[in-house]
Design a protein around this motif. Sequence first.
Motif, PDB file in Angstrom:
ATOM      1  N   GLU A  94       0.825  -1.207   0.000  1.00  0.00           N
ATOM      2  CA  GLU A  94       0.000   0.000   0.000  1.00  0.00           C
ATOM      3  C   GLU A  94       0.862   1.260   0.000  1.00  0.00           C
ATOM      4  O   GLU A  94       0.581   2.230  -0.712  1.00  0.00           O
ATOM      5  N   GLU A  95       1.946   1.221   0.810  1.00  0.00           N
ATOM      6  CA  GLU A  95       2.833   2.383   0.848  1.00  0.00           C
ATOM      7  C   GLU A  95       3.516   2.592  -0.494  1.00  0.00           C
ATOM      8  O   GLU A  95       3.683   3.722  -0.963  1.00  0.00           O
ATOM      9  N   GLU A  96       3.909   1.509  -1.167  1.00  0.00           N
ATOM     10  CA  GLU A  96       4.548   1.626  -2.474  1.00  0.00           C
ATOM     11  C   GLU A  96       3.574   2.205  -3.506  1.00  0.00           C
ATOM     12  O   GLU A  96       3.937   3.048  -4.329  1.00  0.00           O
ATOM     13  N   LEU A  97       2.312   1.746  -3.457  1.00  0.00           N
ATOM     14  CA  LEU A  97       1.303   2.270  -4.367  1.00  0.00           C
ATOM     15  C   LEU A  97       1.073   3.765  -4.135  1.00  0.00           C
ATOM     16  O   LEU A  97       0.936   4.551  -5.073  1.00  0.00           O
ATOM     17  N   LYS A  98       1.033   4.164  -2.849  1.00  0.00           N
ATOM     18  CA  LYS A  98       0.866   5.582  -2.532  1.00  0.00           C
ATOM     19  C   LYS A  98       2.036   6.404  -3.064  1.00  0.00           C
ATOM     20  O   LYS A  98       1.862   7.502  -3.581  1.00  0.00           O
ATOM     21  N   ARG A  99       3.263   5.837  -2.912  1.00  0.00           N
ATOM     22  CA  ARG A  99       4.439   6.546  -3.420  1.00  0.00           C
ATOM     23  C   ARG A  99       4.382   6.719  -4.933  1.00  0.00           C
ATOM     24  O   ARG A  99       4.718   7.777  -5.473  1.00  0.00           O
ATOM     25  N   MET A 100       3.911   5.664  -5.642  1.00  0.00           N
ATOM     26  CA  MET A 100       3.794   5.752  -7.102  1.00  0.00           C
ATOM     27  C   MET A 100       2.786   6.822  -7.498  1.00  0.00           C
ATOM     28  O   MET A 100       3.019   7.617  -8.418  1.00  0.00           O
ATOM     29  N   CYS A 101       1.637   6.846  -6.818  1.00  0.00           N
ATOM     30  CA  CYS A 101       0.615   7.863  -7.128  1.00  0.00           C
ATOM     31  C   CYS A 101       1.138   9.260  -6.855  1.00  0.00           C
ATOM     32  O   CYS A 101       0.905  10.198  -7.633  1.00  0.00           O
ATOM     33  N   ALA A 102       1.853   9.410  -5.746  1.00  0.00           N
ATOM     34  CA  ALA A 102       2.403  10.724  -5.404  1.00  0.00           C
ATOM     35  C   ALA A 102       3.427  11.173  -6.439  1.00  0.00           C
ATOM     36  O   ALA A 102       3.446  12.340  -6.862  1.00  0.00           O
ATOM     37  N   ASN A 103       4.290  10.238  -6.867  1.00  0.00           N
ATOM     38  CA  ASN A 103       5.294  10.577  -7.878  1.00  0.00           C
ATOM     39  C   ASN A 103       4.639  10.984  -9.201  1.00  0.00           C
ATOM     40  O   ASN A 103       5.078  11.917  -9.872  1.00  0.00           O
ATOM     41  N   THR A 104       3.573  10.248  -9.580  1.00  0.00           N
ATOM     42  CA  THR A 104       2.864  10.582 -10.816  1.00  0.00           C
ATOM     43  C   THR A 104       2.239  11.970 -10.738  1.00  0.00           C
ATOM     44  O   THR A 104       2.289  12.761 -11.687  1.00  0.00           O
ATOM     45  N   ALA A 105       1.609  12.271  -9.596  1.00  0.00           N
ATOM     46  CA  ALA A 105       0.992  13.589  -9.426  1.00  0.00           C
ATOM     47  C   ALA A 105       2.038  14.697  -9.488  1.00  0.00           C
ATOM     48  O   ALA A 105       1.826  15.738 -10.118  1.00  0.00           O
ATOM     49  N   VAL A 106       3.185  14.465  -8.820  1.00  0.00           N
ATOM     50  CA  VAL A 106       4.253  15.467  -8.848  1.00  0.00           C
ATOM     51  C   VAL A 106       4.755  15.686 -10.267  1.00  0.00           C
ATOM     52  O   VAL A 106       4.980  16.824 -10.707  1.00  0.00           O
ATOM     53  N   TYR A 107       4.922  14.570 -11.012  1.00  0.00           N
ATOM     54  CA  TYR A 107       5.390  14.668 -12.399  1.00  0.00           C
ATOM     55  C   TYR A 107       4.404  15.476 -13.250  1.00  0.00           C
ATOM     56  O   TYR A 107       4.814  16.315 -14.064  1.00  0.00           O
ATOM     57  N   ALA A 108       3.082  15.217 -13.070  1.00  0.00           N
ATOM     58  CA  ALA A 108       2.076  15.946 -13.838  1.00  0.00           C
ATOM     59  C   ALA A 108       2.100  17.431 -13.513  1.00  0.00           C
ATOM     60  O   ALA A 108       2.004  18.286 -14.404  1.00  0.00           O
ATOM     61  N   VAL A 109       2.220  17.755 -12.221  1.00  0.00           N
ATOM     62  CA  VAL A 109       2.271  19.171 -11.815  1.00  0.00           C
ATOM     63  C   VAL A 109       3.512  19.846 -12.387  1.00  0.00           C
ATOM     64  O   VAL A 109       3.439  20.975 -12.898  1.00  0.00           O
ATOM     65  N   VAL A 110       4.653  19.173 -12.317  1.00  0.00           N
ATOM     66  CA  VAL A 110       5.890  19.750 -12.852  1.00  0.00           C
ATOM     67  C   VAL A 110       5.765  20.002 -14.355  1.00  0.00           C
ATOM     68  O   VAL A 110       6.181  21.045 -14.873  1.00  0.00           O
ATOM     69  N   THR A 111       5.193  19.027 -15.075  1.00  0.00           N
ATOM     70  CA  THR A 111       5.011  19.186 -16.522  1.00  0.00           C
ATOM     71  C   THR A 111       4.107  20.362 -16.837  1.00  0.00           C
ATOM     72  O   THR A 111       4.390  21.169 -17.734  1.00  0.00           O
TER      73      THR A 111
END
Length: 429
Positions: free
Chosen positions: A42-59
């Motif tokens: 669950e923690e790994e999945l949360k980290r993946m979602c957070a990384n994806t959101a950060v990437y989208a915001v940065v883009t």
Amino acid sequence: MRIEGALEIGGGGGRGRRKRQHGQSVHPRLVVAERDMDMEDEEELKRMCANTAVYAVVTLVTCILRMRAKRKRISNCTKQEKIRKIYCREAHFRRVLEGYQDSCQSYIRMRPRAFFKLVEVMKANGLLKDTRHVQVEEQLAMFLSIVGHKTKNRIIRTEFIRSGETVSRYFNKVLSAMNGLRDRYMKQAPKEVPEEIANNSNYFPYFKDCIGLIDGTHVDAVLPSDLVARFRGRKGVTQNILAACTPNKLFTYVLAGWEGAANDYRVLQDALSRPQPYGLRVYDGKYYLCDAGYTTMPGFISPYRSVRYYLKEHTGRTPKNRKELFNLRHSSLRSKIECTFGILKNRFKILSAKSNYPFPTQVDIVLACTVLHNFIALEDPADDIFNENVEIDEDTGEETNEDDSNMVDYTQSRTQREDRDVRNEWKEM
């Protein structure tokens, strides 16, 4: 304590999973270990979602910053550069209006007198107004150049030294304003006999009750892949446009946006079924001339079937009977709308090529061009394009309506028998 069970290797990144069989006991330490692994997943999945959101915001932020930087490069220029751009725009506009004898008509497809009249009408009706940086004259010139020559956005950017976003924004603004003139410059045909019929012995008194001509034309369309099949007809992917005009080449009614595969009579049915003032108006005892793609019924008279009709078929030949004579004069009068279509497409080249705009915008462009056609005809009757002899490419292979047993008259409510009797009366007339 004895532990019974099996350790199986499953999914989840290669981690082991202990599966309990029914009735077997599991050591508490194993239960805790399994629970810890689930929490790690669950923690790994949360980290993946957070990384994806950060990437989208940065883009997104990067794109915004790049757009702002581009606009800043365009807008933040020195005073001398701003003066130079203004001078270049004014020089370009002077060349358009005064460069040579017909430079204005060649560039914006109308003469200076009609152009400045259009500017005056737009301002007087509140449809367009000068902005801080772009005057109405420049807004109209950009729009007319695009529809007159199907000029690309990047070409207009270069000629007027404007950003692509500015060109697109004012194109849509002028397009909306142009359709706001529709009620003023496109009125449905009156009941009176047109002068072109009343003053011509070939047409009067035979067509004394004719108030106009109707026909369909096709304009290339660009659509999403899931809609292409609906709009594909024998002329390619097009939109079918129904128009009515008077013998003096003025449009009185235009219905655009139908699929190119639709039958002309089906489009006419739609026009007749619409409530006023959006539907085609038909008066008692008056009629429109139409080609063989329609049928003779109250308000509409088509030519005789299986008889020479097109003008080129009569070249060098004298009519042998009353049917051929009727078809000859019918074709001669109805050809006025073919000529009107020719003038329209000759003036506005955007109607003769595939457009890159969304389909609703393509429909609005057709309507705007017909309004502009009427505006020029009324405000500048001596316009060269309006009065030139356009070569008409008649479509002799057009589908005809041979079987009219199921045709419906939308002007009145009748039984099928009464409707058939009325159509026969019109055929006799």
